[in-house]
Design a protein around this motif. Structure first.
Motif, mmCIF file in Angstrom:
data_model
loop_
_atom_site.group_PDB
_atom_site.id
_atom_site.type_symbol
_atom_site.label_atom_id
_atom_site.label_comp_id
_atom_site.label_asym_id
_atom_site.label_seq_id
_atom_site.Cartn_x
_atom_site.Cartn_y
_atom_site.Cartn_z
ATOM 1 N N HIS A 1 -9.783 1.258 0.258
ATOM 2 C CA HIS A 1 -8.739 0.358 0.748
ATOM 3 C C HIS A 1 -8.302 0.850 2.113
ATOM 4 O O HIS A 1 -8.136 2.054 2.319
ATOM 5 N N VAL B 1 0.797 -5.180 3.831
ATOM 6 C CA VAL B 1 0.731 -5.680 2.464
ATOM 7 C C VAL B 1 -0.116 -4.697 1.654
ATOM 8 O O VAL B 1 -1.257 -4.426 2.014
ATOM 9 N N SER C 1 -1.895 -4.150 -1.777
ATOM 10 C CA SER C 1 -2.259 -4.846 -3.014
ATOM 11 C C SER C 1 -2.055 -3.912 -4.199
ATOM 12 O O SER C 1 -2.019 -2.690 -4.045
ATOM 13 N N GLN D 1 -4.124 -3.360 -6.456
ATOM 14 C CA GLN D 1 -5.362 -2.589 -6.612
ATOM 15 C C GLN D 1 -5.344 -1.341 -5.749
ATOM 16 O O GLN D 1 -5.728 -0.262 -6.189
ATOM 17 N N SER D 2 -4.878 -1.533 -4.512
ATOM 18 C CA SER D 2 -4.884 -0.398 -3.598
ATOM 19 C C SER D 2 -3.904 0.665 -4.085
ATOM 20 O O SER D 2 -4.189 1.860 -4.028
ATOM 21 N N GLY E 1 1.949 -13.111 -4.827
ATOM 22 C CA GLY E 1 0.530 -13.151 -5.180
ATOM 23 C C GLY E 1 -0.269 -11.951 -4.717
ATOM 24 O O GLY E 1 -1.323 -11.671 -5.254
ATOM 25 N N LEU E 2 0.214 -11.240 -3.701
ATOM 26 C CA LEU E 2 -0.651 -10.228 -3.095
ATOM 27 C C LEU E 2 -0.277 -8.805 -3.466
ATOM 28 O O LEU E 2 -1.149 -7.979 -3.671
#
Lengths: 227, 441
Positions: free
Chosen positions: A104, A168, A170, A172-173, A217-218
């Protein structure tokens, strides 16, 4: 901070240099070893981002080149081949850190910053933003001088946010940053939410500004424009 | 049944059939030979008697040890006409013996007078020949069987050495070692053919296996850079001015890329495990690792409102690569958390013999044996990729741990049995010796 990116894949190189550019880095790109060696002799860089597999050789050659030319740049290896040997050899040859593709971008940034801190700001181990202050040696976070009661993970997460201000991040990151690569558990991101919630609660409790906001959403963003 | 026993039985069976036949043949041929020589001798006697008569000397009753009768006769026969009669003389009061008498009658023309000359002699009776034969056959059989039984094993060991050599090599053959088979030389045609065939087959298997492995490894590695590109572009994209529904699309893509990354990494890890890149060089304090792993998961456990009971004995040291110890524990614990129910429990027991992870959860809906296979997962969990347990299994296999799973009374129970205290290399040696003994005769 001046960075030399040695990466043969142009798309990836452009992503990385664009991202680092936005963070205020001066990022130059070499697509092969020869060009990189020319640049390293001609200019001075704070850090080298090094891909291992390059069209004209193994990126590890750059490490020995840096040693023989007595160039003091830090090195962060970016490799697609996350074999243990490469990692060990790379670190033994003088690399400062090792990041496996796909990574990332905020993670890359955090690692770069960590290397930079270790090398340049000798002794200074405090990262501060407005009222928030993070001591990376003692892993203590204070807001308005008031010590926050934080777990190790929460500290790591807050540091990740402060380093990647106005980005931003995420889920996941964040998950990859906190738990590493081999966790098959975290497609369920409830726990990221939980951690972020806890941090925000603790900062607010110490009368700090709630900089961390949700990006619909992010993921999340450490928003410095918040008052 | 061993090859040598089969051959021995087959050979003995044939001997059993041949010996009676052979003795019948021998009996008749000896008898015929005796008769023939007796007849020959008597004919000779008759001729001599005839010569004597021709010289005018009447022969005695016994000529050349045979009783001879002669009489004039009118019947005219060809000079070489012989009548041979045999009879048993058991009833002969004079002889009182089980003898057989052969009588040869011949006709001779001496000075225009026909004479009938009859001579007879005693020969051995068939029963006597038979008795002699029986003893010799018995001895023949006994010696034959004894020698066959005694030497068959030795002979077969010598003859079949190349065969056993090939079998031993095959038993030790490991495709994953990617080493070609080197078979012992032999001059026996069948074994040459066998070795040729086995060599061809295994070489092909080794080639196929390594090219397949190379392909999958390369594929996994080559995927890393495109994945890095997609991920970085998505991250840059999410920095730009994004509307609500676009954000959802990006988030979905992020999830998919994440999953792809994870699958790819797991596959690379598996192939590296198979390549033995993680060889255990020293003992690690496994109890400490277990505690650390539990501590790392405590937030997640709290979030899921699970209760943890742990019973960790100290010290538990295992020969295991440190990274693998982490991965093993992480996968087991995260599984126990994921396949749990709110308010459920997790129990971790560690001692020198085993690590047991028990957790509450729904019964598995697939067959249990499939659990350790890649990408087989229970339907109730969509957010895992189904490779965690197969990594655990691989780690256990590489380090000769034994893993078991059962589901009883609402509890998933996973047990990893560690090898006993004895040195693992010693264990291997024993295994080899056992194998060696088994393939010996």
């Amino acid at each position: 901070m001046k960075v030399l990116l040695i990466e043969d894949n142009e798309e990836l190189a452009s992503s990385i240099s664009e991202f680092l550019g936005r963070e205020g880095y001066i990022c130059e790109v070499s697509y092969n070893i020869t060009d990189a060696q020319d640049k390293l002799i001609s200019f001075q860089y704070d850090c080298v981002l090094l891909d291992i597999m390059l069209p004209d050789g193994n990126g590890l050659q750059i490490l020995s080149f840096l040693r023989t030319e007595r160039i003091q740049s830090s090195v962060l290896i970016l490799s697609a081949k996350n074999s243990l040997d490469d990692k060990i050899v790379g670190l033994e040859e003088g690399a400062d850190d090792y990041l496996t593709k796909p990574f990332h971008l905020p993670e890359l940034h955090a690692r770069l910053r960590a290397i930079y801190r270790r090398k340049k700001l000798n002794g200074s181990n405090i990262i501060a933003f407005n009222e928030i202050s993070l001591n990376i040696d003692t892993l203590e976070a204070t807001v308005n001088g008031q010590l926050l009661d934080m777990t190790r993970k929460e500290f790591d997460l807050l540091l990740y946010f402060v380093v990647n201000k106005n980005r931003v991040l995420s889920r996941q990151s964040i998950a990859a940053h906190l738990w590493g690569d081999y966790t098959d558990n975290f497609a369920n991101f409830d726990f990221v939410y939980q951690h972020v919630k806890n941090i925000r609660k603790k900062i607010s409790a110490a009368n700090g500004t709630d900089y961390i906001g949700t990006v619909y959403g992010l993921g999340y963003k450490f928003n410095t424009s918040k008052q | 049944m061993k090859l040598v026993d089969k051959f021995t039985l087959w050979f003995l069976g044939i001997t059993m059939i041949i010996i009676p036949i052979n003795s019948v043949i021998t009996y008749y041929s000896i008898k015929r030979e005796i008769d023939r020589s007796a007849v020959e001798r008597l004919k000779h006697v008759n001729v001599r008697v005839a010569e004597q008569i021709g010289k005018g000397q009447p022969p005695g009753e016994y000529t050349a040890g045979c009783r001879v009768l002669f009489a004039k006769t009118d019947t005219a026969f060809a000079a070489d006409h012989y009548v041979i009669t045999e009879r048993d003389v058991t009833q002969d009061p004079l002889l009182n013996d089980n003898d057989r008498k052969i009588i040869v009658t011949s006709y001779h023309n001496i000075h225009d007078q026909y004479y009938r000359i009859t001579s007879g002699d005693y020969v051995s009776r068939s029963e006597q020949i038979l008795a002699g034969l029986r003893i010799s056959i018995m001895w023949k059989l006994i010696i034959l069987i004894a020698l066959v039984v005694l030497t068959a094993r030795v002979a077969s060991r010598v003859v079949l050495t190349p065969f056993y050599g090939t079998i031993k090599k095959l038993q030790h053959f490991n495709l994953k070692a990617k080493k070609r088979l080197v078979l012992p030389e032999t001059r026996t045609k069948e074994f040459k053919d066998l070795n040729l065939f086995v060599k061809k087959m295994t070489d092909k298997a080794v080639d196929d296996y390594s090219s397949l492995k190379e392909f999958s490894e390369n594929a996994s590695h080559e995927l890393q850079t495109p994945l890095a590109i997609i991920r970085s572009k998505l991250e840059l994209l999410s920095e730009s001015d994004i509307q609500g529904d676009q954000a959802i699309l990006i988030a979905d893509m992020n999830n998919a890329v994440e999953k792809l990354t994870r699958i790819n990494r797991s596959l690379i890890l598996l192939s590296r495990l198979e390549n033995n890149e993680y060889e255990a060089t020293e003992e690690v304090p496994f109890d400490q690792y277990t505690k650390d792993a539990l501590a790392a998961f405590c937030e997640l456990i709290a979030l899921k409102e699970l209760t943890v009971k742990s019973n960790i004995e100290e010290p538990v040291c295992l020969r295991l690569h440190a990274s693998l110890a982490d991965i093993l524990l992480n996968n087991l614990l995260s599984n126990a958390i994921r396949h749990n129910m709110p308010g459920g429990t997790i129990e971790v027991i560690l001692n020198r013999e085993f690590l047991m992870v028990k957790n509450t959860g729904k019964a598995p809906d697939g067959p249990i044996d499939d659990m350790f296979q890649r990408f087989k997962k229970g339907s109730q969990c969509n957010n895992s990729i189904g490779i965690g347990l197969s990594i655990v299994k691989q780690i256990c296999d590489m380090n000769s741990f034994e893993i078991q799973y059962h589901y009883t009374s609402g509890l998933h129970i996973l047990i990893v049995n560690f090898p006993p205290e004895t040195d693992s290399s010693k264990l291997l040696q024993n295994d080899e010796r056992y194998l060696h003994e088994r393939i010996q005769l």
